[in-house]
Write a protein that holds these residues in place. Structure first.
Motif, mmCIF file in Angstrom:
data_model
loop_
_atom_site.group_PDB
_atom_site.id
_atom_site.type_symbol
_atom_site.label_atom_id
_atom_site.label_comp_id
_atom_site.label_asym_id
_atom_site.label_seq_id
_atom_site.Cartn_x
_atom_site.Cartn_y
_atom_site.Cartn_z
ATOM 1 N N GLY A 120 -4.742 31.537 43.865
ATOM 2 C CA GLY A 120 -3.637 31.313 42.930
ATOM 3 C C GLY A 120 -4.075 31.057 41.503
ATOM 4 N N ARG A 153 0.207 28.861 36.155
ATOM 5 C CA ARG A 153 1.121 29.278 35.088
ATOM 6 C C ARG A 153 2.200 28.223 34.957
ATOM 7 N NH1 ARG A 153 2.450 35.673 35.839
ATOM 8 N NH2 ARG A 153 0.357 36.423 35.423
ATOM 9 N N SER A 174 1.027 28.668 41.314
ATOM 10 C CA SER A 174 1.967 29.276 42.239
ATOM 11 C C SER A 174 2.042 30.794 42.136
ATOM 12 C CB SER A 174 3.367 28.699 42.003
ATOM 13 O OG SER A 174 3.787 28.961 40.683
ATOM 14 N N TRP A 175 1.108 31.413 41.430
ATOM 15 C CA TRP A 175 1.137 32.868 41.261
ATOM 16 C C TRP A 175 -0.115 33.493 41.853
ATOM 17 C CZ3 TRP A 175 4.848 35.979 38.937
ATOM 18 C CH2 TRP A 175 5.909 35.303 38.374
ATOM 19 N N GLY A 195 -2.181 37.111 41.751
ATOM 20 C CA GLY A 195 -2.294 38.403 41.094
ATOM 21 C C GLY A 195 -3.282 39.276 41.835
ATOM 22 N N GLY A 239 1.616 41.253 40.812
ATOM 23 C CA GLY A 239 1.593 39.804 40.899
ATOM 24 C C GLY A 239 2.866 39.302 41.535
ATOM 25 N N GLY A 240 2.823 38.092 42.006
ATOM 26 C CA GLY A 240 4.010 37.535 42.630
ATOM 27 C C GLY A 240 3.901 36.031 42.742
ATOM 28 N N GLN A 241 5.010 35.452 43.083
ATOM 29 C CA GLN A 241 5.085 34.007 43.252
ATOM 30 C C GLN A 241 5.508 33.723 44.687
ATOM 31 O OE1 GLN A 241 7.667 32.121 40.443
ATOM 32 N NE2 GLN A 241 6.788 30.120 40.796
ATOM 33 N N GLU A 289 8.017 30.984 46.036
ATOM 34 C CA GLU A 289 9.469 31.171 46.011
ATOM 35 C C GLU A 289 10.010 31.659 47.354
ATOM 36 O OE1 GLU A 289 11.778 30.549 43.648
ATOM 37 O OE2 GLU A 289 10.214 29.641 42.420
#
Length: 110
Positions: free
Chosen positions: A88, A91, A96-97, A99, A104-106, A109
Motif C-alpha cells: 500500500g 495518500r 489505503s491505495w 498501485g 490503482g485502487g482503494q 473501500e
C-alpha cells in the motif's frame, strides 16, 4: 432470467413509489431550471432511465449465486487487505491505495 416466480416476489408497489418520487423530482428540476440555457432535467431523465435499466438487470440476477460465492469473495478481499499492508501507498494520511503498473485502487473501500 426473470421467470414468473421472480416476478411475483418483486415489490412492484415499492418500485412504483420510487419511480413516482423520481418523476416528481424530475418535474421539480424542470420547473426550477426551464429558463436556463442548460437543461438539467434532460440529464436527470437520462440517468433515471439508466437507473431503471440497472435495477431490472440486478433484479434478473439470482441472489442465491451470491450466497454460494460469498465465502470465496470474503477470502479474496481479506488477501487483498493483507497485501495492502505490504504494497500500500499512503495518500491523504492513510495507507489505503494499491498501485499496480498504471492501475490503482482503494481496496479498503470494498
Amino acid at each position: 432470467m426473470l421467470d414468473r416466480i421472480h416476478l411475483r416476489e418483486i415489490d412492484w408497489i415499492l418500485i412504483g413509489l420510487a419511480v413516482a418520487n423520481s418523476l416528481i423530482g424530475l418535474v421539480l428540476i424542470y420547473s426550477a431550471s426551464h429558463l436556463s440555457p442548460v437543461n438539467p432535467a434532460l440529464k436527470q431523465a437520462v440517468w433515471l432511465l439508466v437507473g431503471l435499466a440497472v435495477l431490472f438487470l440486478v433484479l434478473a440476477f439470482d441472489y442465491k449465486l451470491l450466497m454460494t460465492i460469498s465465502p470465496y469473495a470474503l477470502g479474496l478481499l481479506m488477501v487483498v487487505l493483507i497485501l495492502l499492508l505490504v504494497l500500500g501507498r499512503a495518500r491523504g494520511g492513510a495507507k489505503s491505495w494499491i498501485g499496480i503498473a498504471f492501475l490503482g485502487g482503494q481496496p479498503s473501500e470494498l
